[in-house]
Write an enzyme that holds these catalytic residues in place. Sequence first.
Site: not given
Ligand SMILES: O=c1[nH]cnc2c1ncn2[C@@H]1O[C@H](CO)[C@@H](O)[C@H]1O
Length: 322
Positions: A247, A15
């Site tokens: 991540h 994504d």
């Molecule tokens: O705070 C957040 N809220 C939503 N998505 C996030 C946040 N931080 C990172 N990611 C995104 O969600 C995945 C890891 O959980 C990673 O794809 C990151 O870019």
Amino acid sequence: MTSQTEPKKIIIDTDPGIDDAMAIFLALRSPEIQVIGLTTIYGNVYTTLATRNALHLLEVAGRTDIPVAEGSHVTLTKGTKLRIADFVHGADGLGNQNFPPPNGKPIEESAAEFLVNQAKANPGKVTVVALGPLTNIALAIQMDPEFAKNIGQIVLLGGSFAVNGNVNPAAEANIFGDPDAADVVFTSGADILAVGINVTHQVVLSGSDREKLASSKGKFAQYLTGILEVYFSYHCDAYNTNGVYLHDPTALLAAVDPSLVTCTEGAVRVQTSGITRGLTILYNKQKRFEEVTKWSNMPTVKVAVTVDAPRVVKLVMDRLVA
Ligand SMILES: O=c1[nH]cnc2c1ncn2[C@@H]1O[C@H](CO)[C@@H](O)[C@H]1O
């Protein structure tokens, strides 16, 4: 026997997303693997934009030979109220850099069809690296009862095992995006390695690493320096750090070299409703419970518990600076 082993075939379900872009470029620079396709999903952006960004990233990389299959626009239960993390990645998902639209188009097969067909054509030989909500993978499992057996491994970025989530204290973003799909995947019997934020929050690209990327003339380094600004700014606001969590690159590298993480094993189930919707619970099977429940006789998956963070960051830098 030849000394050269064939590169592992990888499909990245993605994504994109700033850390997705890093993972995709990293994959293209990893001689141990061969990227045979990208499949797209909502999460950091809506699916239509994810497809556009996947095509764009392959054009930036000069790898338009790699097919892109578009994934689901709705959750497994046909939900249309999606949680999109554009506040993490920018409205365009790629750091608001005003990139031109891609020239390429996705293939005719849907993401789930592509996953099913590739797994069937290369039984036991394809690894899916799943970097977003697990809808496409669950659809593939439901479409073909043999998929869980045919797929070599599913390495997924998701869950927050025994730590707080990043959407709320209970849930990590990818699992929260489609908890029903995640539960289908975890209980499918496929060979699964889950890399959660309990591990990826230990893997940080620092401000000085970003400066090193900025001073490199490399194509990927230059591109990423631009898009990383929004990601750094989000981490500064949300976590008060001058550094970003790697991540998706960590999950990708765990697929390339499993020795980067250590794992525990057990059954994983996902909470699909209530205030803990998206919570992942690992049952380590140390106690034999009397009662027969929805945990009994569930297949075992691997869950990453430690990571060699310095080695991951070094691999990311070495491969992306070049
Ligand atoms: O705070 C957040 N809220 C939503 N998505 C996030 C946040 N931080 C990172 N990611 C995104 O969600 C995945 C890891 O959980 C990673 O794809 C990151 O870019």
